[in-house]
Design a protein around this motif. Sequence first.
Motif, mmCIF file in Angstrom:
data_model
loop_
_atom_site.group_PDB
_atom_site.id
_atom_site.type_symbol
_atom_site.label_atom_id
_atom_site.label_comp_id
_atom_site.label_asym_id
_atom_site.label_seq_id
_atom_site.Cartn_x
_atom_site.Cartn_y
_atom_site.Cartn_z
ATOM 1 N N GLU A 283 -12.002 -73.822 6.313
ATOM 2 C CA GLU A 283 -11.479 -73.301 7.562
ATOM 3 C C GLU A 283 -12.623 -72.767 8.412
ATOM 4 N N LEU A 284 -12.611 -73.163 9.651
ATOM 5 C CA LEU A 284 -13.615 -72.683 10.591
ATOM 6 C C LEU A 284 -13.305 -71.278 11.065
ATOM 7 N N LEU A 285 -12.043 -70.891 10.966
ATOM 8 C CA LEU A 285 -11.613 -69.622 11.525
ATOM 9 C C LEU A 285 -10.661 -68.914 10.566
ATOM 10 N N THR A 286 -10.897 -67.620 10.396
ATOM 11 C CA THR A 286 -10.007 -66.773 9.594
ATOM 12 C C THR A 286 -9.602 -65.556 10.427
ATOM 13 N N LYS A 287 -8.623 -64.822 9.946
ATOM 14 C CA LYS A 287 -8.195 -63.595 10.631
ATOM 15 C C LYS A 287 -9.348 -62.600 10.729
ATOM 16 N N THR A 288 -10.110 -62.493 9.649
ATOM 17 C CA THR A 288 -11.250 -61.565 9.622
ATOM 18 C C THR A 288 -12.280 -61.935 10.682
ATOM 19 N N MET A 289 -12.544 -63.228 10.823
ATOM 20 C CA MET A 289 -13.499 -63.675 11.837
ATOM 21 C C MET A 289 -13.024 -63.280 13.234
ATOM 22 N N ILE A 290 -11.759 -63.504 13.513
ATOM 23 C CA ILE A 290 -11.224 -63.148 14.838
ATOM 24 C C ILE A 290 -11.386 -61.657 15.081
ATOM 25 N N ASN A 291 -11.064 -60.850 14.076
ATOM 26 C CA ASN A 291 -11.229 -59.405 14.226
ATOM 27 C C ASN A 291 -12.689 -59.046 14.517
ATOM 28 N N ASN A 292 -13.629 -59.742 13.875
ATOM 29 C CA ASN A 292 -15.051 -59.498 14.148
ATOM 30 C C ASN A 292 -15.433 -59.924 15.560
ATOM 31 N N TYR A 293 -14.861 -61.011 16.033
ATOM 32 C CA TYR A 293 -15.159 -61.453 17.394
ATOM 33 C C TYR A 293 -14.642 -60.450 18.421
ATOM 34 N N VAL A 294 -13.502 -59.839 18.135
ATOM 35 C CA VAL A 294 -12.971 -58.793 19.024
ATOM 36 C C VAL A 294 -13.903 -57.582 18.985
ATOM 37 N N LYS A 295 -14.287 -57.146 17.780
ATOM 38 C CA LYS A 295 -15.177 -55.979 17.634
ATOM 39 C C LYS A 295 -16.517 -56.200 18.324
ATOM 40 N N ASN A 296 -16.998 -57.443 18.301
ATOM 41 C CA ASN A 296 -18.289 -57.761 18.913
ATOM 42 C C ASN A 296 -18.172 -58.225 20.370
ATOM 43 N N ASN A 297 -16.996 -58.034 20.940
ATOM 44 C CA ASN A 297 -16.741 -58.341 22.354
ATOM 45 C C ASN A 297 -16.967 -59.803 22.730
ATOM 46 N N LEU A 298 -16.762 -60.707 21.790
ATOM 47 C CA LEU A 298 -16.794 -62.131 22.129
ATOM 48 C C LEU A 298 -15.471 -62.549 22.756
ATOM 49 N N ILE A 299 -14.391 -61.921 22.301
ATOM 50 C CA ILE A 299 -13.083 -62.128 22.935
ATOM 51 C C ILE A 299 -12.451 -60.760 23.170
ATOM 52 N N GLU A 300 -11.496 -60.730 24.067
ATOM 53 C CA GLU A 300 -10.803 -59.496 24.394
ATOM 54 C C GLU A 300 -9.816 -59.134 23.280
ATOM 55 N N SER A 301 -9.502 -57.864 23.184
ATOM 56 C CA SER A 301 -8.504 -57.403 22.211
ATOM 57 C C SER A 301 -7.144 -58.007 22.553
ATOM 58 N N PRO A 302 -6.352 -58.302 21.518
ATOM 59 C CA PRO A 302 -5.015 -58.846 21.790
ATOM 60 C C PRO A 302 -4.112 -57.785 22.417
ATOM 61 N N LEU A 303 -3.168 -58.236 23.225
ATOM 62 C CA LEU A 303 -2.158 -57.344 23.782
ATOM 63 C C LEU A 303 -0.892 -57.476 22.958
ATOM 64 N N LYS A 304 -0.415 -56.389 22.436
ATOM 65 C CA LYS A 304 0.778 -56.379 21.585
ATOM 66 C C LYS A 304 0.629 -57.373 20.430
ATOM 67 N N LYS A 305 -0.587 -57.412 19.861
ATOM 68 C CA LYS A 305 -0.921 -58.273 18.719
ATOM 69 C C LYS A 305 -0.814 -59.761 19.027
ATOM 70 N N GLN A 306 -0.883 -60.098 20.301
ATOM 71 C CA GLN A 306 -0.795 -61.509 20.690
ATOM 72 C C GLN A 306 -2.025 -61.917 21.492
ATOM 73 N N TYR A 307 -2.397 -63.180 21.309
ATOM 74 C CA TYR A 307 -3.594 -63.743 21.932
ATOM 75 C C TYR A 307 -3.191 -64.703 23.044
ATOM 76 N N SER A 308 -3.865 -64.573 24.175
ATOM 77 C CA SER A 308 -3.556 -65.368 25.359
ATOM 78 C C SER A 308 -4.309 -66.699 25.350
ATOM 79 N N LYS A 309 -4.023 -67.500 26.346
ATOM 80 C CA LYS A 309 -4.680 -68.791 26.526
ATOM 81 C C LYS A 309 -6.198 -68.628 26.686
ATOM 82 N N ILE A 310 -6.615 -67.596 27.399
ATOM 83 C CA ILE A 310 -8.054 -67.342 27.594
ATOM 84 C C ILE A 310 -8.720 -67.062 26.255
ATOM 85 N N GLN A 311 -8.087 -66.249 25.435
ATOM 86 C CA GLN A 311 -8.655 -65.947 24.116
ATOM 87 C C GLN A 311 -8.694 -67.189 23.233
ATOM 88 N N LEU A 312 -7.649 -68.007 23.296
ATOM 89 C CA LEU A 312 -7.634 -69.261 22.527
ATOM 90 C C LEU A 312 -8.788 -70.169 22.948
#
Length: 171
Positions: free
Chosen positions: A54-83
């Motif tokens: 797998e190229l992507l895991t939940k942990t990786m996404i959380n790290n990308y949010v922490k490192n400001n590569l993507i924005e934090s999810p709103l109400k635990k949901q990810y938008s088209k921009i984040q995708l």
Amino acid sequence: MDKKYMVSINNFHIPRWNELPSVDLYLDQVVNLINSCLSPYIFFNNDYKKGENELLTKTMINNYVKNNLIESPLKKQYSKIQLAKLFVICVLKQVYSMQDIRNLIDIALMDSTVEIAYNKFCNLFEEALLCTYTRKDFIDKNSSSDNLYLLKSVLLSCSYKIYVENITSKK
């Protein structure tokens, strides 16, 4: 070139902006979507199985949010921009560091919308992979746009890495 590779390369397609879900997705849905679209193609030589390669895991996404590569999810949901950003990150992380990726995304968005930059990225990455596997030229060295030359160079480096890993892992 192995026929299997060429079939895979010719079938490779990253969903364009208008093909991404129009509703926000939960974390599990994001991971499943991106892995199902990219993993079988990035790892041509392996039989893709859920949970492996797998190229992507939940942990990786959380790290990308922490490192400001993507924005934090709103109400635990990810938008088209984040995708869109996650698709880009998954391709670029084959070669580049998080800081490099952040800088490359910033450069791409300096004079473009996310939608246009993302679609250009997808088109050019698919073309770069095809050119790499068919041994055709990809970069026009006379390009007048520094940003286009940079993007093509970045995508070619990712394509070369995927190509080398797929060829060497067969042996």
